[in-house]
Every structure is written in C-alpha cells, then in structure tokens.
Enzyme design. Sequence first.
Site, PDB file in Angstrom:
ATOM      1  N   HIS A 105       2.388 -10.707  42.363  1.00 31.10           N
ATOM      2  CA  HIS A 105       3.060 -11.591  41.411  1.00 31.10           C
ATOM      3  C   HIS A 105       2.877 -13.066  41.746  1.00 31.10           C
ATOM      4  O   HIS A 105       2.823 -13.909  40.861  1.00 31.10           O
ATOM      5  CB  HIS A 105       4.556 -11.242  41.393  1.00 31.10           C
ATOM      6  CG  HIS A 105       5.359 -12.001  40.393  1.00 31.10           C
ATOM      7  ND1 HIS A 105       5.146 -11.901  39.035  1.00 31.10           N
ATOM      8  CD2 HIS A 105       6.398 -12.878  40.549  1.00 31.10           C
ATOM      9  CE1 HIS A 105       6.009 -12.677  38.391  1.00 31.10           C
ATOM     10  NE2 HIS A 105       6.767 -13.287  39.290  1.00 31.10           N
ATOM     11  N   SER A 144       5.947 -17.024  36.262  1.00 28.10           N
ATOM     12  CA  SER A 144       7.049 -16.085  36.096  1.00 28.10           C
ATOM     13  C   SER A 144       8.066 -16.611  35.079  1.00 28.10           C
ATOM     14  O   SER A 144       7.707 -16.877  33.939  1.00 28.10           O
ATOM     15  CB  SER A 144       7.688 -15.803  37.466  1.00 28.10           C
ATOM     16  OG  SER A 144       8.500 -14.661  37.437  1.00 28.10           O
TER      17      SER A 144
END
Length: 280
Positions: free
Chosen positions: A258, A106
């Site tokens: 994610h 991320s």
Amino acid sequence: MLMDRSHYYCSTMNILGVNVHYEVYEKEKGKPTLVLIHGFLSSSFCYRKIIPLLEKDYTIITIDLPPFGKTEKSTKFVHSYTNMAKVVIQLIEALQIKKAFLVGHSMGGQVSLNAAKQRPDLFQKVILLCSSGYMKGVHPSLKFGSYVPYFYLCIKHWLASQGILKNLYNVVHDRTLIDQEMMDGYMAPFLDDKIFRALNRMIRDHEGDLPPEELKQIEQPSLLIWGNEDKVVPVPIGHRLKKDLPNSTFFSFQNTGHLVPEERPEHVTEKIVTFLSQAQ
C-alpha cells in the site's frame, strides 16, 4: 535519504479555524506546482523519498491534513473529506498559486478527488497512489460511540494494541524496508494525546468516499498507481476507479504494498513525471 534544505521552508496557516502545517520545496521560481496529500494515520513524512526526486522539476507543497502530522489536533474542525479538500484549496489560493497538480495517497486520494471536483480550474491533473475508493460512511453504532465520554481512549487503546510495527507490516510488502527512522517517523504524531480526541471527532464527521456518479464528473486527467500486494486498498478498487474516472490511466507495480511512495520512490517518480509532461 538526505534532503537539500536550502530551498525549503515550513509554516502554519489558520484555515477553517485550524492551524495547518505545510512545507514548501522550491529550488527554482516558475516551476509547476505539485501538491502532495498523505493518507489516514499518516503525514507528509510518507513522501520523504520522492520529494528529493521531484523537487528539481517542480515546486512541491506538502500539507498535513487535520488532525495528522504537525497540524493542530482540533476537536472543533469538521473532519470531512469535503472540508479537508477546502483546506487544500484555501491554502493553495493563499499561496497565490493559480494552477497545480495533485498527488494523493490512500485517504489523500479521496481528498484530492474532492478538491479536483470542487475546483477543476485550480487543479489540472490528479495522481492517485493506492487511493481509497467506494468506502461508505462510518457505521451508525461507531458514530454513536463517538459521542460517548472518553470514547477517544478506546481509539487510543486500539491503535496501541496494533503497534507501529504491525501497522507497517500491513502497508509495506517488503518488510526489510522498515527501519527505526521509518517507525519513528510514522509514530511521531501519535505521541500527542490530542490526536485521539480529534480522531474521535473524525469518526463522527466521516461522510464516505465519492460515489460513481460524482467520480464520473471529474474530467481532469488522472493517473492511478497501485501496488499489486496492497492489503489496505486492493487492486480491484483501482480498476473500478479507472472505469469511473473518465480520463484516467492505471498502472500497478508487482511485489509492492500500500505504501508505494516508500517502496517504489524512483518508479513512482518516473510515472508522475512522464504523466505530467504529457500534453492533454
């Protein structure tokens, strides 16, 4: 998942005026070095499932970026990606490591790309796990708000209103994976109120992600790993990064969100090991 702690140590190092927490897993001297960088509102905890799978083949270093994890929550540190990359670089240099591989999840992907761009001689390859990309700097109104006294309390209230479970629902596709250990691990850094003041400073310092013209200058081989159900950084961002990074490979997992290191530790490890073992 239990880790073998017989070849493990953790410490802090003062870099750019902030006490940075890092951990080292080294089962055998002379193994290639893998540096793991976490994402926004996260910590090295996010790699807990892949570290036991990787440490037999690599020396692993995890870093808690300011102001996250066990690193100092400073309001004086400039929390830009450029500075965070410098933290990574200076720590690796101080540990007398000459060559390393980077893994960034991320926001940690942007930090890794920054570090790779600053020091192509130090970082040979980059693995991006659902990396942020193409985000602009903070909106001027929000940046202005960061100068308002006690604005950090608004940040604290907003994060509290989201709640740890809601935040995990947003980043994990398979919600059955969420247990008490996971909730406690991601919640722990936020029990220190100082983090909210530091996040207020981070809003002020955030400069946005690297633009395409700078991404195209990063020549190291890069592997992009995504979850097809990523709600935070959708798959099209990964495809766009693949086009802008000149020496990159893209792979995505079905039914994955994610937080790929949590959801697909074995598969992510397999992809990393295969990629790093390839001659480039």
